[in-house]
Scaffold this motif. Structure first.
Motif, short mmCIF file in Angstrom:
data_model
loop_
_atom_site.label_atom_id
_atom_site.label_comp_id
_atom_site.label_asym_id
_atom_site.label_seq_id
_atom_site.Cartn_x
_atom_site.Cartn_y
_atom_site.Cartn_z
N ASP A 31 28.46 83.81 9.23
CA ASP A 31 27.95 85.06 9.78
C ASP A 31 27.30 85.91 8.70
OD1 ASP A 31 28.90 84.38 12.30
OD2 ASP A 31 30.87 85.23 11.88
N ALA A 32 26.50 85.27 7.88
CA ALA A 32 25.70 85.93 6.83
C ALA A 32 26.54 86.42 5.65
CB ALA A 32 24.88 87.09 7.41
N TYR A 33 27.83 86.08 5.61
CA TYR A 33 28.68 86.49 4.49
C TYR A 33 29.35 85.26 3.90
CZ TYR A 33 28.06 91.30 5.99
OH TYR A 33 27.52 92.50 6.31
N SER A 34 29.58 85.30 2.60
CA SER A 34 30.22 84.17 1.93
C SER A 34 31.58 84.58 1.40
CB SER A 34 29.33 83.68 0.78
OG SER A 34 29.17 84.69 -0.20
N PHE A 35 32.37 83.56 1.12
CA PHE A 35 33.72 83.79 0.59
C PHE A 35 33.64 83.93 -0.93
CE2 PHE A 35 37.22 81.60 -1.59
CZ PHE A 35 38.25 82.48 -1.30
N ILE A 36 34.35 84.93 -1.46
CA ILE A 36 34.49 85.11 -2.91
C ILE A 36 35.97 85.32 -3.20
CG2 ILE A 36 33.78 86.43 -4.94
CD1 ILE A 36 31.37 87.39 -3.42
N PRO A 37 36.55 84.58 -4.12
CA PRO A 37 37.98 84.75 -4.41
C PRO A 37 38.31 86.16 -4.86
CG PRO A 37 37.13 82.74 -5.39
CD PRO A 37 35.96 83.49 -4.91
N HIS A 38 39.58 86.46 -4.85
CA HIS A 38 40.05 87.76 -5.31
C HIS A 38 39.60 88.00 -6.75
CE1 HIS A 38 42.74 91.00 -6.49
NE2 HIS A 38 43.04 91.17 -5.20
N PRO A 39 39.15 89.19 -7.08
CA PRO A 39 38.66 89.43 -8.45
C PRO A 39 39.65 89.06 -9.53
CG PRO A 39 38.05 91.25 -7.01
CD PRO A 39 38.94 90.35 -6.20
N GLU A 40 40.96 89.24 -9.26
CA GLU A 40 41.95 88.92 -10.28
C GLU A 40 42.03 87.43 -10.57
OE1 GLU A 40 45.64 90.56 -9.07
OE2 GLU A 40 45.15 92.62 -9.69
N GLN A 41 41.66 86.59 -9.60
CA GLN A 41 41.77 85.14 -9.81
C GLN A 41 40.80 84.64 -10.88
OE1 GLN A 41 41.93 82.49 -6.50
NE2 GLN A 41 42.83 84.01 -5.13
N PHE A 42 39.70 85.37 -11.08
CA PHE A 42 38.76 84.94 -12.10
C PHE A 42 39.34 85.07 -13.50
CE2 PHE A 42 35.72 86.32 -8.70
CZ PHE A 42 35.35 85.04 -8.35
N ASP A 43 40.41 85.84 -13.65
CA ASP A 43 41.02 86.03 -14.96
C ASP A 43 42.25 85.15 -15.13
OD1 ASP A 43 39.13 88.00 -15.24
OD2 ASP A 43 40.47 89.55 -14.43
N GLN A 44 42.48 84.22 -14.20
CA GLN A 44 43.65 83.37 -14.26
C GLN A 44 43.22 81.91 -14.27
OE1 GLN A 44 45.96 84.37 -10.84
NE2 GLN A 44 46.34 86.49 -11.48
N THR A 45 44.12 81.07 -14.77
CA THR A 45 43.93 79.63 -14.70
C THR A 45 45.19 79.03 -14.13
OG1 THR A 45 44.79 79.39 -16.94
CG2 THR A 45 42.39 79.56 -16.70
N PRO A 46 45.16 77.76 -13.69
CA PRO A 46 46.39 77.15 -13.19
C PRO A 46 47.53 77.29 -14.18
CG PRO A 46 44.51 75.75 -12.76
CD PRO A 46 44.02 76.87 -13.61
N ALA A 47 48.72 77.44 -13.66
CA ALA A 47 49.95 77.60 -14.46
C ALA A 47 49.91 78.89 -15.26
CB ALA A 47 50.17 76.41 -15.38
N ASN A 48 49.04 79.86 -14.84
CA ASN A 48 48.97 81.17 -15.46
C ASN A 48 48.64 81.11 -16.95
OD1 ASN A 48 49.61 82.52 -13.07
ND2 ASN A 48 51.80 82.17 -13.42
N SER A 49 47.86 80.11 -17.35
CA SER A 49 47.44 80.02 -18.75
C SER A 49 46.01 80.47 -18.84
CB SER A 49 47.59 78.57 -19.25
OG SER A 49 46.80 77.72 -18.47
N SER A 50 45.84 81.69 -19.22
CA SER A 50 44.49 82.25 -19.21
C SER A 50 43.70 81.73 -20.38
CB SER A 50 44.56 83.78 -19.24
OG SER A 50 43.27 84.32 -19.31
N GLY A 51 42.46 81.29 -20.10
CA GLY A 51 41.57 80.86 -21.15
C GLY A 51 40.20 81.44 -21.01
N GLU A 52 40.10 82.51 -20.21
CA GLU A 52 38.79 83.07 -19.92
C GLU A 52 38.78 84.54 -20.26
OE1 GLU A 52 35.69 83.23 -16.16
OE2 GLU A 52 37.55 82.10 -16.06
N SER A 53 37.60 85.07 -20.41
CA SER A 53 37.45 86.50 -20.69
C SER A 53 38.18 87.32 -19.65
CB SER A 53 35.95 86.85 -20.68
OG SER A 53 35.80 88.23 -20.85
N ALA A 54 38.88 88.35 -20.10
CA ALA A 54 39.77 89.09 -19.21
C ALA A 54 39.03 90.04 -18.31
CB ALA A 54 40.81 89.85 -20.03
#
Length: 915
Positions: free
Chosen positions: A606-629
């Motif tokens: 319906d003209a809209y796309s899914f985007i994960p929660h903003p906080e998920q972009f700062d997380q990795t599996p097993a909560n081991s962050s390896g990305e810019s915060a």
């Protein structure tokens, strides 16, 4: 060779053939006037297929209204119509006057070839003009004298069908039957009444039923009479013939004369089926008429087969091609039983080089006896349907492995084991200890295009990659949706390069070998999710076009299996949608300096796309962050789009970092949606100086994914200025303040009313203390940022920014004046942070080539007028809310004034529960 025209006959014929192929009719007609030698060489070529490439469909009178278009008169002043009618007259008048006939009513056993219906249709206006000529006592000869030459004798193809020859436009759809003289003849002779009485589907038709039925019958009779006249007069020379299946009987008498007939096409005329609603029931009379039609159809199909067999008895192996067609009603096609019997009576194809729609049926009827050693191309795809005669095809001798010269195949799949034989051949070839020259060579397949009528899991594609690894250049896979496809059903994934494993071993190798020549890979799996081996791209070093597309729209970042980066120096076009897009590793772009087009997106709903929660972009599996915060400093509210449906088991790995510092000097098309647009950093544009079309769309149902574009985003990376750091810090504080205000506006819980009031008071106190400083520095900043060096996109023509992007007037001025001053189309949909007047001012002052500007912000007629816009008054029709500048902008050409369109946000129309 003529002494007066010193050119060999073969050379002259080649020239005429070339001119005919180029439809240079005037040049060919001019050759007729040179001399007898040239004329004699030109006439057989010009008249062999006299009705080809004639297009009278565009000849309906322009005076006919939309309601009368279907039954509008023919424009008799049109040169194409006049030429076509004149051509038919010339052929008819050059024929013998009569033909043998066994009817007792005919005098001396003769019957006129030109029937009364044909005379009425083609000679009625000539008779009227001649009568007027005689009334004036004119002594001149008739308007159309009998031709001196037997033009009919040059005809080798007789076809009035509108599929192979567009001449059918004069006869099909009853165009000629709409002439008043023809209609009066049908009424006077009682043919119209008989046609209506014998039509079982009359009650179910729409529109002008009587005219439609009578026109169809008249058209059929005209085609039958004209075909018979031309064929009878010149039967010894006819090579291609289209026969109405109801008219086969009288052609049996011509069998001894049809000596060179090589192609015969039987046209099904009266329809025996019609698409009706289930509740419709036939009356007793309609059932009787339909049963009679069906019985006649069975008899005619038997006569069709008898015709071919009888001709084979008189002239063995003369007919090489036979078809049974119904171009007007595809649902009423020739039954497979009769079609196979028809084709089995013909000799097999003689070493064909290509199998396609023209000869596929004849090939399928004689698979075992057809020599396929010369076949280089197989192209037979019917989208959404299985291969015709498939069961009969599989019952006979296998054919693919017999095509030893096969280079291209484009076909609907008929099983996962379709290329199992090729795998075995490859294994035998690799294991053979014989010298290479003495071993049997493999099939040199270069292009593989397959359509899966039913869901597949990828084994066939793996077989092809392994079997033809040395020659394969193109792989295009599509389909996967049968008629009973249910998107809610749990279908198996389509595996590309993973074999039967689930990639539990992180070091496992793909099931594909290295394909050194593959340059095009396109896979469209629709709702069946596509899973690609992490290392597969490393097996495709020469890839130039990569398109992977499934309709996945929701996922969980923790479950995404990312690919390994690959070296693709020849990649020019990259389009990834769904699973492939979220799996792609951005480090691959470090080797794609030749990339022209880039498209990364998720499937829209319906003209809209899914985007994960903003906080998920700062997380990795097993909560081991390896990305810019904190890439964007965006909101951290709950996201209603979140869904954990993506559940591919995968080992725990670090998520790749999107650095957005690529160097893509040849990139011209860039389209990013969903999370790729949300995480995009504008500094990437420093590495895309050739960009022409640019799209960023961060629309989502939750409306949580907001982005603020500031001057800092547009400054060229590495630029140094004494005031740069202070300017950037102040801009950061201003953006943070605006985000705080947005959070307050987005809260709807009344329980926090008092708390909001306190925060506002505190904010006012802070504003009071620092207001003077901000006002003083603001004027300085307006001058400082003008000295900055910005990203340069001087070639950008089309710019689309969709979603909750915040841009103030200063950013718009920098974007349009510094970054991309040559834009022609600007679309800011659902963006905010600027007013109508600010948008108009920023574009009118900077974009001197602007043609179209679309923006969805709050607006009124008063705001539009204050911005200096008036209603747009183009020469053609446009939808509403279109404006243009009232005054001529300095530096812009006024020949094509830019259109400003103001629209309402799509988000405003969503239900409350989706906002």
């Amino acid at each position: 060779m003529s002494c007066t025209f010193p050119l060999p006959l073969e050379c002259l014929q080649l020239i005429v053939h070339h001119l005919t192929a180029q439809q240079a009719r005037k040049s060919v007609a001019a050759l007729l006037c040179v001399n007898k030698y040239v004329c004699g060489a030109t006439l057989p070529i010009l008249y062999r297929d006299p009705f080809v490439d004639m297009a009278p469909f565009a000849t309906i009178s322009t005076r006919a209204t939309a309601t009368s278009f279907a039954f509008g008169p023919i424009d008799m002043t049109n040169k194409t119509v006049l030429g076509l009618i004149h051509l038919v007259r010339v052929l008819l008048l050059s024929m013998p006057p009569s033909a043998p006939c066994d009817d007792q009513d005919d005098h001396d056993g003769k019957r006129e070839l030109v029937t009364e219906l044909v005379r009425v249709a083609f000679f009625q206006d000539q008779k009227r003009d001649q009568d007027q000529h005689d009334d004036k006592a004119a002594l001149s000869p008739p308007l159309l004298p009998t031709p001196f030459l037997p033009y009919y004798s040059f005809v080798t193809t007789v076809s009035f069908e509108d599929t192979s020859h567009s001449t059918g436009g004069l006869l099909s759809n009853g165009l000629l039957a709409k002439e008043p003289a023809v209609q009066n003849f049908m009424e006077r002779t009682g043919r119209a009444a008989r046609a209506l009485a014998q039509e079982p589907f009359r009650r179910f038709r729409w529109g002008n039923v009587e005219k439609t039925v009578v026109s169809d019958v008249t058209e059929l009779q005209l085609r039958q009479d004209l075909t018979w006249a031309l064929c009878f007069s010149n039967a010894e020379c006819i090579q291609t013939l289209y026969i109405s299946i109801a008219d086969i009987g009288r052609y049996m008498t011509l069998m001894p004369r049809l000596k060179v007939l090589s192609e015969v096409n039987f046209q099904l005329d009266r329809d025996t089926t019609m698409q009706l609603q289930p509740e419709h029931e036939y009356t007793l009379e309609e059932r009787t008429l339909l049963a009679r039609l069906e019985e006649d159809r069975r008899r005619q199909l038997e006569e069709m087969i008898s015709f071919v067999k009888e001709h084979q008895r008189h002239h063995p192996k003369s007919i090489r091609t036979a078809r049974c067609l119904n171009d007007r009603a595809p649902q009423d096609s020739c039954p497979d039983e009769y079609y196979c019997r028809l084709l089995q009576s013909l000799p097999p194809l003689n070493q064909p080089r290509c199998l396609n729609h023209n000869n596929w049926a004849q090939f399928a009827a004689n698979v075992a006896d057809t020599d396929l050693c010369c076949v280089k191309s197989i192209q037979y795809q019917i989208y959404g349907r299985e291969i015709r005669f498939l069961s009969h095809l599989l019952e006979q001798r296998p054919f693919l492995q017999r095509c030893r010269s096969l280079e291209k195949i484009s076909i609907a799949s008929f099983g996962e084991d379709m290329f199992k034989w090729a795998v075995q051949e490859r294994k035998d070839f690799d294991e053979s200890k014989e010298a290479a020259p003495s071993r049997r060579s493999l099939i040199p397949l270069r292009e593989y295009q397959i359509q899966f009528p039913n869901p597949s899991f990828g084994r066939q594609v793996d077989d092809v990659a392994y079997a033809f690894q040395d020659t394969l250049e193109t792989m295009i896979i599509s389909g996967f949706c049968p008629h009973d496809f249910n998107i809610d059903q749990s279908w198996p994934e389509f595996l590309l390069g993973t074999g039967d494993s689930n990639e539990a071993d992180v070091d496992s190798l793909p099931s594909w070998p290295e394909l050194p020549r593959l340059n095009v890979l396109c896979v469209y799996t629709t709702w069946i999710y596509l899973r690609v081996h992490r290392h597969l791209l490393k097996m495709l070093p020469r890839l130039s076009t990569l398109t992977l597309d499934d309709k996945r729209s929701r996922y969980n970042l923790a479950d995404v299996v990312h690919w390994e980066p690959a070296e693709l120096p020849d990649l020019t076009h990259l389009s990834l949608t769904g699973t492939a897009a979220i799996s792609f590793h951005p480090d691959t772009f470090k080797s794609t300096r030749n990339l022209y087009s880039l498209d990364l997106r998720m499937e829209y709903h319906d003209a809209y796309s899914f985007i994960p929660h903003p906080e998920q972009f700062d997380q990795t599996p097993a909560n081991s962050s390896g990305e810019s915060a904190d890439e964007h400093g965006d909101d951290d509210d709950d996201d209603d789009d979140n869904d954990n449906s993506f559940s591919i088991p995968s080992p725990q790995r670090r998520r790749p970092v999107w650095t957005w510092d690529w160097d893509l000097p040849k990139l011209t098309h860039l389209c990013l949606t969903s999370e790729f647009a949300y995480r995009f950093q504008f500094r990437m544009l420093a590495g895309t100086p050739s960009l022409l079309y640019f799209t960023l769309d961060i629309n989502s149902f939750s409306r949580l994914h907001k982005r603020t574009v500031g001057i800092a985003d547009l400054v060229k990376p590495g630029f140094q200025h004494p005031e740069l750091q202070r300017f950037l810090e102040q801009e950061r504080q201003q953006q943070e303040k605006k985000r705080t205000q947005e959070r307050r506006r987005d809260r709807f819980d009344l329980d926090y009313g008092e708390q909001e009031e306190e925060e506002e008071v505190e904010g006012d106190e802070l504003d009071g203390n620092g207001g003077d400083d901000e006002e003083q520095s603001g004027s300085q900043d307006d001058e400082i940022w003008q000295e900055f060096e910005f990203v340069n996109l001087t070639g950008l023509e089309d710019f689309l920014l969709a979603g909750p992007w915040m841009l103030d007037y200063r950013v718009l001025s920098a974007l349009f004046g510094k970054v991309a001053p040559k834009m022609e189309r600007v679309r800011l949909k659902e963006c905010y942070g600027f007013s109508v007047s600010e948008f108009v001012k920023s574009t009118s002052e900077n974009l001197h080539k602007l043609q179209e500007a679309v923006v969805t912000i709050p607006w009124t007629d008063k705001l539009v007028a204050e911005a200096g816009l008036v209603e747009h008054t183009p020469g053609d029709a446009y939808r509403g809310n279109i404006y243009q500048l009232e005054r001529h902008p300095v530096g812009r050409s006024w020949s094509h004034p830019a259109k400003y369109e103001f629209g309402r946000s799509d988000y405003d129309t969503l239900p409350i529960d989706l906002r």
